[in-house]
Scaffold this active site. Structure first.
Site, PDB file in Angstrom:
ATOM      1  N   ASP A 196       0.813  -1.215   0.000  1.00  0.00           N
ATOM      2  CA  ASP A 196       0.000   0.000   0.000  1.00  0.00           C
ATOM      3  C   ASP A 196       0.851   1.272   0.000  1.00  0.00           C
ATOM      4  O   ASP A 196       0.848   2.055   0.963  1.00  0.00           O
ATOM      5  CB  ASP A 196      -0.948  -0.009   1.213  1.00  0.00           C
ATOM      6  CG  ASP A 196      -1.859  -1.217   1.227  1.00  0.00           C
ATOM      7  OD1 ASP A 196      -2.259  -1.668   0.141  1.00  0.00           O
ATOM      8  OD2 ASP A 196      -2.168  -1.721   2.319  1.00  0.00           O
ATOM      9  N   GLU A 212     -13.056  -0.776  -6.487  1.00  0.00           N
ATOM     10  CA  GLU A 212     -12.964  -1.740  -5.399  1.00  0.00           C
ATOM     11  C   GLU A 212     -12.496  -1.063  -4.116  1.00  0.00           C
ATOM     12  O   GLU A 212     -13.165  -1.117  -3.089  1.00  0.00           O
ATOM     13  CB  GLU A 212     -11.990  -2.873  -5.774  1.00  0.00           C
ATOM     14  CG  GLU A 212     -11.795  -3.932  -4.699  1.00  0.00           C
ATOM     15  CD  GLU A 212     -13.010  -4.832  -4.515  1.00  0.00           C
ATOM     16  OE1 GLU A 212     -13.864  -4.877  -5.431  1.00  0.00           O
ATOM     17  OE2 GLU A 212     -13.119  -5.483  -3.455  1.00  0.00           O
TER      18      GLU A 212
HETATM   19  O1  FUB Z   1      -3.300  -3.848   2.880  1.00  0.00           O
HETATM   20  C1  FUB Z   1      -4.597  -4.115   3.330  1.00  0.00           C
HETATM   21  C2  FUB Z   1      -5.595  -3.785   2.268  1.00  0.00           C
HETATM   22  O2  FUB Z   1      -5.303  -4.498   1.083  1.00  0.00           O
HETATM   23  C3  FUB Z   1      -5.561  -2.339   1.848  1.00  0.00           C
HETATM   24  O3  FUB Z   1      -6.225  -1.484   2.728  1.00  0.00           O
HETATM   25  C4  FUB Z   1      -6.178  -2.439   0.507  1.00  0.00           C
HETATM   26  O4  FUB Z   1      -6.004  -1.306  -0.298  1.00  0.00           O
HETATM   27  C5  FUB Z   1      -5.500  -3.676  -0.049  1.00  0.00           C
HETATM   28  O5  FUB Z   1      -4.244  -3.353  -0.599  1.00  0.00           O
END
Ligand code: FUB
Length: 452
Positions: free
Chosen positions: A30, A204
């Site tokens: 992220d 998403e």
């Molecule tokens: O890393 C945890 C979750 O997975 C994030 O909040 C989303 O964007 C996805 O990458």
């Protein structure tokens, strides 16, 4: 943490062939880049080794002046920063305003078990960060905040999965005006998803909002699963949004992806994550970067993942102190907080190495010195150029200093280091841990070597 006391389950890539992903010694996810004061700061999540879910407990900060050599700033923000948070240190973003740094992150709350957005604040891009409010900034069970400050000073917080929300932040960046507003998820705005009647559009999660040339961009993780990266644009920050297509196709061994875009030193960069490291996958991700150019009409080209990453923006000066944790590619090493401040490289064993890319030796170096600590005194730092098996231009033995945080400076002569070259610090010695390194610095030919 003492290097001999704890053996972390490390990411241990053995072959240094590429410079992407950005970090090799922990899994990162992220990405949220921030350009400040001539450096790009990269805020990431942290996937635990061997994870089988998004079991994330802290966030990490990295920075670079050239997009290839990245300095590890450790973990200045974790779930423990928020007394009201229980789990899920997921995707956040840090922004700068008025000399303060605000880091917006999603976490699960103790009180409700729902996802909420917290905000931490610091006087420095590398922290320490403290909880700005002592409670969530906003809580509606959704996550993945991105913050954008418009030219008129109005800041917006966007977030959401499965919906997409925004709210106007006040100038203090820790409160807001009005109520959170749901952005209409129309197929014209966010594309058409087939096969899921509950989610008719491609949106998403993971929104990333910015402005370029009078146009507002909303880049996001599309479809699930696996995700790809798509984007929409709008004439104003509140929409209406128009779907513009794919930024990065589904690739890379992680079923999620997450965008971050910045301009740095006159070029544009796209940050994302994948499962490219050994042991990598959907819950053991790694952040990577590609350079790109907008099309003439402002649209974003399709960007594919590479193992080489972005080209180096400039060179690295070996004649100023460089942190040992400034790394283009590390093999076998770990990092930890140093008793001298910042981080140091530790858990160094025979055969481990650090690559530092594009080091500008100019007319030549006469000596190399390094700040080291060891309780074994059995290690040597080989200074090599051009490759792991490239010519050895210097060799520094490391004595027993009496502790893994008992630092001393060792110096050794160097010959043959001229021009701009990739530097490899290769560590050799017996079995077990050999040494820790906090920083290093070369002395140019003709100068007098410093004593410390
Ligand atoms: O890393 C945890 C979750 O997975 C994030 O909040 C989303 O964007 C996805 O990458």
């Amino acid at each position: 943490m003492l290097a001999f006391a704890v053996v972390p389950a490390a990411v241990q890539p053995t072959v240094a062939r590429a410079d992407n992903p950005i970090v090799q010694h922990v899994y990162t996810a992220d990405p949220a880049p921030l350009v400040y004061n001539g450096r790009v700061y990269l805020y990431t999540g942290h996937d635990e080794d061997g994870s089988t879910y998004f079991t994330m407990k802290d966030w990490r900060v990295w920075s670079s002046a050239d997009m290839v050599n990245w300095t590890d700033h450790g973990s200045p923000l974790s779930l423990a920063t928020f007394s009201w948070a229980s789990a899920d240190a997921w995707a956040g973003q840090a922004v700068q305003r008025g000399g303060k740094f605000y880091w917006y992150v999603p976490v699960k709350t103790r009180a409700t078990g729902r996802m909420a957005i917290g905000v931490a604040v610091s006087d420095s891009p590398t922290g320490p960060f403290r909880d700005a409010l002592g409670h969530p900034l906003v809580e509606n069970g959704e996550f993945d905040p991105t913050v954008f400050i418009d030219d008129d000073g109005q800041a917006y917080l966007y977030w959401g999965n499965p919906n997409l929300w925004y709210v106007r932040l006040n100038a203090d960046m820790t409160s807001y005006s009005g109520s959170p507003t749901k952005i209409p998820l129309t197929t014209a705005g966010f594309g058409t998803r087939t096969g899921d009647p509950n989610r008719p559009t491609l949106f998403e999660e993971g929104p990333w909002v910015y402005k370029r040339g009078g146009l507002y961009y909303l880049v996001f993780a599309a479809k699930c699963c696996s995700e790809f990266i798509a984007y929409s644009t709008a004439p104003v920050p509140t929409g209406p949004w128009t779907y513009r297509g794919t930024v990065m196709p589904t690739q890379g061994g992680s079923f999620t992806n997450h965008p971050g875009i910045v301009d740095f030193k006159g070029n544009s960069y796209f940050f994302y994550h994948n499962g490219a490291l050994p042991g990598g996958g959907g819950y053991t991700r790694s952040v990577a970067v590609e350079k790109f150019s907008y099309n003439a009409d402002g649209t974003i080209p399709t960007i594919t993942m590479t193992g080489t990453g972005a080209p180096q923006a400039g060179t690295l000066d070996p004649y100023v102190r460089q942190e040992a944790e400034t790394i283009a590619w590390g093999s076998g090493i770990e990092t930890e907080p140093s008793s001298e401040g910042g981080m140091n490289v530790g858990w160094i064993e025979n055969g481990d190495s650090i690559k530092v890319k594009g080091v500008a030796f100019g007319t030549g170096a006469s000596s190399f010195r390094a700040r080291v600590a060891s309780t074994t005194g059995s290690g040597t730092v080989e200074v090599r150029l051009g490759g792991l098996n490239g010519p050895v231009v210097g060799r520094c033995g490391v004595p027993n200093t009496g502790g893994w945080q008992a630092w001393t400076t060792v110096t050794c002569p160097v010959s043959g280091a001229t021009g701009t070259q990739d530097l490899y610090l290769r560590f050799t010695g017996g079995s077990g841990y050999l040494l820790n390194m906090n920083w290093w610095q070369f002395t140019p030919v003709g100068a007098v070597a410093a004593r410390r």
